[in-house]
Scaffold this active site. Structure first.
Site, PDB file in Angstrom:
ATOM      1  N   GLU A  50      10.770  -3.988  13.991  1.00 35.17           N
ATOM      2  CA  GLU A  50      11.723  -4.284  12.914  1.00 35.17           C
ATOM      3  C   GLU A  50      13.040  -3.536  13.118  1.00 35.17           C
ATOM      4  O   GLU A  50      13.038  -2.319  13.332  1.00 35.17           O
ATOM      5  CB  GLU A  50      11.096  -3.914  11.576  1.00 35.17           C
ATOM      6  CG  GLU A  50       9.767  -4.623  11.344  1.00 35.17           C
ATOM      7  CD  GLU A  50       8.913  -3.963  10.290  1.00 35.17           C
ATOM      8  OE1 GLU A  50       9.482  -3.379   9.329  1.00 35.17           O
ATOM      9  OE2 GLU A  50       7.667  -3.990  10.436  1.00 35.17           O
ATOM     10  N   HIS A  65      12.709  -7.815   9.381  1.00 31.77           N
ATOM     11  CA  HIS A  65      11.294  -7.421   9.553  1.00 31.77           C
ATOM     12  C   HIS A  65      10.582  -8.414  10.497  1.00 31.77           C
ATOM     13  O   HIS A  65       9.744  -9.211  10.067  1.00 31.77           O
ATOM     14  CB  HIS A  65      10.654  -7.436   8.161  1.00 31.77           C
ATOM     15  CG  HIS A  65       9.275  -6.852   8.069  1.00 31.77           C
ATOM     16  ND1 HIS A  65       8.177  -7.350   8.738  1.00 31.77           N
ATOM     17  CD2 HIS A  65       8.806  -5.808   7.357  1.00 31.77           C
ATOM     18  CE1 HIS A  65       7.103  -6.648   8.439  1.00 31.77           C
ATOM     19  NE2 HIS A  65       7.455  -5.712   7.614  1.00 31.77           N
TER      20      HIS A  65
HETATM   21  O1  TA6 Z   1       6.164  -3.195   8.598  1.00 34.67           O
HETATM   22  C1  TA6 Z   1       6.265  -2.070   7.812  1.00 34.67           C
HETATM   23  C2  TA6 Z   1       5.693  -2.329   6.429  1.00 34.67           C
HETATM   24  O2  TA6 Z   1       6.399  -1.568   5.478  1.00 34.67           O
HETATM   25  C3  TA6 Z   1       4.201  -2.012   6.424  1.00 34.67           C
HETATM   26  O3  TA6 Z   1       3.947  -0.785   5.783  1.00 34.67           O
HETATM   27  C4  TA6 Z   1       3.582  -3.199   5.691  1.00 34.67           C
HETATM   28  O4  TA6 Z   1       3.591  -2.977   4.306  1.00 34.67           O
HETATM   29  C5  TA6 Z   1       4.521  -4.311   6.129  1.00 34.67           C
HETATM   30  O5  TA6 Z   1       5.813  -3.725   6.031  1.00 34.67           O
HETATM   31  C6  TA6 Z   1       4.373  -5.611   5.400  1.00 34.67           C
HETATM   32  O6  TA6 Z   1       4.865  -5.528   4.103  1.00 34.67           O
HETATM   33  P1  TA6 Z   1       4.658  -6.826   3.139  1.00 34.67           P
HETATM   34  O7  TA6 Z   1       5.242  -6.431   1.839  1.00 34.67           O
HETATM   35  O8  TA6 Z   1       5.409  -7.960   3.806  1.00 34.67           O
HETATM   36  O9  TA6 Z   1       3.176  -7.078   3.141  1.00 34.67           O
END
Ligand code: TA6
Length: 304
Positions: free
Chosen positions: A275, A172
């Protein structure tokens, strides 16, 4: 979290002019890498690359100034390892978003100074280190980080057990940009994406991605390299990948970022996520004795 003996770690794994282990923010154990190409930091908590900066360039990976760096809490920086599910748990909202790998203590398997001058660290997490109530399968994860002129991150999911398991996940990655409103992302033109902020509707990407509001998209059936064109920093960040057919692009913009405790009010201006994922329909099944490798290769070059 069990105490980590920095002296023992350095005795076993430190390499002069390549890698050493220090106490980082929140007393997390950090591998500090500095070689002829770049500097980088990797947290043993979550096996998370927190920083990568080739010499002569601005930082490539972004991190919030509002991270808590405490056990059990995800760190919003660098490349969180989302595993064994991407996003909310598919059936149990009490389970942590994006799985448990990014909030678990990983161990060091090895470090190496590679022939061409890069530095490598290999980290491990396995079922014996985690709560089986979260994930009832025998598994072993390895994260291999290679720091050279490029950053290569490989997440290897193995199945040492007798039962196949199916997971989703992602590397991510958070990237530093000068101004989200001025960048564009190439590589996904013509791709179908799931628009996570429009009730999951499927849409087609036309041309490069630009940003004018909250953006949260899962691009489907793509193995393409993405390029972040950043005129403000006069550079291009390239994200090539392997073992992945989905790419997630995210910027929370104003309202969403203000709802997140570990995100500064104006930090959305300076970051974007691209990601490298196995998400949506791209879940992976690992048979007994098998493995899957998810790879991201991140580079930076002058803007042409
Ligand atoms: O980047 C995609 C995602 O699933 C977004 O929807 C947002 O929730 C992000 O990840 C960050 O997630 P986190 O749990 O690290 O706040």
């Amino acid at each position: 979290m069990r105490p980590i003996d920095l002296e023992a770690l350095n005795d076993t794994f430190a390499i002069t002019d390549h890698i050493t282990f220090v106490a980082g923010p929140g007393d997390l154990t950090i591998a500090q890498i500095r070689n002829a190409f770049a500097t980088a930091t990797v947290s043993l908590y979550g096996a998370q690359v927190l920083a990568f900066q080739p010499h002569g360039h601005e930082p490539v990976l972004w991190g919030s100034a509002h991270n808590a760096y405490r056990p059990g809490k995800a760190v919003r920086a660098g490349i969180p390892v989302c595993w064994p599910w991407f996003g909310p748990h598919p059936s149990d909202s009490a389970k942590p978003a994006h799985g448990f790998a990014r909030t678990s203590p990983w161990s060091v398997l090895s470090t190496a100074a590679l022939a061409h001058g890069a530095t490598q660290i290999r980290l491990r997490l396995a079922d014996e280190d985690t709560d089986s109530a979260l994930w009832p399968y025998a598994f072993e994860l390895r994260l291999v980080v290679t720091v050279g002129a490029d950053l290569k991150v490989e997440l290897i999911a193995r199945n040492p057990g007798r039962t196949a398991y199916t997971y989703s996940g992602a590397l991510h990655s958070y990237f530093t940009v000068n101004d989200i409103a001025a960048i564009s992302i190439q590589g996904l033109d013509g791709c179908t994406y799931v628009d996570q902020i429009d009730e999951g509707r499927h849409k087609i990407q036309h041309g490069p991605i630009t940003f004018v509001s909250e953006t949260d998209r899962i691009y489907l059936n793509t193995t393409e390299k993405c390029v972040i064109e950043d005129p403000g920093l006069d550079r291009r960040i390239t994200i090539a990948k392997g073992g992945s057919h989905t790419t997630v692009v995210w910027n929370p913009w104003i309202e969403k970022s203000q709802r997140l405790a570990d995100f500064g009010r104006d930090e959305y201006h300076g970051m974007v996520c691209v990601e490298t994922a196995n998400a949506d329909g791209d879940s992976i099944t690992v048979a007994p004795g098998g493995e899957h490798r998810l790879t991201a290769i991140i580079g930076v070059e002058p803007k042409i």
